[in-house]
Design an enzyme around this catalytic site. Structure first.
Site, short mmCIF file in Angstrom:
data_model
loop_
_atom_site.label_atom_id
_atom_site.label_comp_id
_atom_site.label_asym_id
_atom_site.label_seq_id
_atom_site.Cartn_x
_atom_site.Cartn_y
_atom_site.Cartn_z
N TRP A 1 0.83 -1.21 0.00
CA TRP A 1 0.00 0.00 0.00
C TRP A 1 0.86 1.25 0.00
CZ3 TRP A 1 -4.44 -0.76 -1.88
CH2 TRP A 1 -5.12 -1.97 -1.66
N ASP B 1 -1.02 6.53 6.67
CA ASP B 1 -2.13 5.67 6.26
C ASP B 1 -2.32 4.64 7.37
OD1 ASP B 1 -3.86 3.81 5.22
OD2 ASP B 1 -2.68 3.37 3.42
N LYS C 1 -12.18 -1.71 7.95
CA LYS C 1 -11.46 -2.71 8.75
C LYS C 1 -11.79 -2.56 10.23
CE LYS C 1 -8.29 -2.04 5.11
NZ LYS C 1 -8.50 -3.23 4.31
N1 PMP Z 1 -4.12 1.35 2.54
C1 PMP Z 1 -4.19 0.23 3.27
C2 PMP Z 1 -3.23 0.05 4.40
C3 PMP Z 1 -5.14 -0.74 2.97
O1 PMP Z 1 -5.21 -1.85 3.68
C4 PMP Z 1 -6.04 -0.52 1.90
C5 PMP Z 1 -7.15 -1.50 1.54
N2 PMP Z 1 -7.02 -2.77 1.91
C6 PMP Z 1 -5.92 0.65 1.16
C7 PMP Z 1 -4.97 1.57 1.52
C8 PMP Z 1 -6.84 0.93 0.00
O2 PMP Z 1 -8.09 1.17 0.51
P1 PMP Z 1 -9.41 1.39 -0.36
O3 PMP Z 1 -9.73 0.08 -0.97
O4 PMP Z 1 -10.39 1.85 0.67
O5 PMP Z 1 -9.11 2.43 -1.37
#
Ligand code: PMP
Length: 385
Positions: free
Chosen positions: A127, A197, A221
């Site tokens: 991510w 994040d 989450k």
């Molecule tokens: N950052 C992290 C740490 C994530 O776990 C996720 C999704 N699993 C995201 C960003 C992306 O999130 P979204 O699908 O809500 O755009």
């Protein structure tokens, strides 16, 4: 929750049809999904009870104007719930935005990184890598730590980061959901603006919010359902207007309109308000931290005491308490493990599609009984294979 039949696991697997029936009868399974993930059951029950008529209004939240007084109260409770749980000082704003954490990968640089300026990125997983790639579209994204060559098994130590006071901000991912690595400290960047994040570990433990300028988290989450993202931003950042951009992507404009520049995700915000109430009843984030440490400890102990049958992905010091990642000796055995677990009422254990293996996501709402049930199965599976 799933009843534990008295049969041995091996017998249960032979009797798969009977078992599938038993799982169906109990309705709920232990859902290890990484997100959307398990919600607290009392929250779901309350939302069900209030579905057709909220607060005696004769209409459900989904049907109610976002400009109504009743919804205004819900929005207030969601915001104040997060403020209380995270002990936010008055100079931090809580925003509710759509577009997921992925939109924040762009909104952060759009709002905070001028063309020609540099932001620093600490990349400890998939991510963070995506966030850095997106920032590079707006300015320079300097990767000052990259865990990829080692396979994203660890996090950075504070003192190995070459932070620059000239950087627009430093960005890191406090818990990498796919790889299962988590920082066990709040980055202390001195005067540098820290952006984090925290999608997959927000509210799982107390944080020292004053070390951060901006924290964002997709709700699905630990906070609520998908479709709403929480952004906590220190108010001096709202004045950094760097470029022309759509108003709907401007933190300043969203904050000035109390997250109601346009129609927000009313249903998501409502559920966030309920999750915050539930968390307060549980004793807040400090109580969660204790529970989460215990749950993760039970699972890592099972991995460590399996004589190598289960192999943990992350280095010990970087082990995530939210997403426990491990493997068996082959992808075939991983698959057999997941398939049998599913028959036994444990869903969502397959690792992310890009990395395979096993991932047990055990956020705040995931019950300890589910972790103990998984460990019982792991021991049994190891003995049989
Ligand atoms: N950052 C992290 C740490 C994530 O776990 C996720 C999704 N699993 C995201 C960003 C992306 O999130 P979204 O699908 O809500 O755009």
């Amino acid at each position: 929750m799933l009843p534990k039949p008295s049969l041995k696991f091996s017998e249960q697997i032979v009797c798969a049809n009977v078992l599938v029936l038993a799982v169906k009868m109990s309705e709920r399974v232990f859902n290890f999904s990484a997100g959307p993930a398990m919600m607290p059951e009392p929250v779901l029950e309350r939302a069900r009870d209030e579905m057709l008529s909220f607060g005696g209004s004769g209409m459900g939240i989904m049907e109610m104007s976002h400009r109504s007084g009743l919804f205004g109260e819900v929005l207030g409770r969601a915001g104040s719930g997060l403020r209380t749980l995270l002990e936010l000082p008055a100079n931090y704003k809580v925003l509710f935005i759509q577009g997921g954490a992925t939109l924040q990968f762009s909104m952060v640089p759009m709002n905070l990184l001028a063309a020609g300026a540099t932001a620093q990125y600490v990349v400890t997983g998939q991510w963070g890598k995506k966030a850095a790639a997106e920032a590079a579209r707006f300015g320079t994204a300097e990767v000052i730590y990259n865990g990829e060559p080692e396979g994203f098994v660890s996090v950075a130590d504070q003192d190995e980061l070459r932070l620059s006071s000239a950087a627009a901000y430093v960005h890191y991912t406090s818990n990498e959901t796919i790889d299962g690595v988590e920082f066990d400290y709040d980055l202390d960047a001195g005067g540098v603006t820290v952006v984090c994040d925290a999608s997959s570990n927000i509210l799982s433990k107390p944080i020292d919010i004053e070390k951060y300028a901006l924290v964002y988290a997709g709700a699905q989450k630990n906070i609520g359902p998908s479709g709403v993202t929480v952004v906590i931003v220190r108010d001096d950042l709202l004045k950094r207007t760097l470029r022309e951009m759509p108003k709907v992507l401007s933190y300043e404009a969203i904050a000035a309109n109390d997250s109601m520049l346009n129609t927000p995700n009313t249903w998501g915000i409502y559920l966030i308000s309920l999750v915050c109430e539930w968390l307060q009843e549980q004793g807040g984030v400090a109580a969660m931290e204790k529970r989460n440490a215990e749950k993760a400890g039970i699972l890592y102990d099972a991995i460590d005491s399996s004589d190598g049958f289960y192999r943990g992905h992350a280095e010990r010091r970087a082990r995530s308490r939210m997403n426990v990642t491990f493997r068996l000796s082959s992808p075939e055995l991983d698959e057999k493990f997941c398939a049998e677990a599913e028959l036994l009422g444990m869903n969502g254990l397959r690792g992310h599609r890009t990395v395979g293996g096993i991932r047990a996501s055990i956020y705040n709402a995931f019950p300890r009984a589910g972790v103990e049930y998984l460990v019982e199965f792991m021991n049994d599976f190891a003995a049989r294979n």
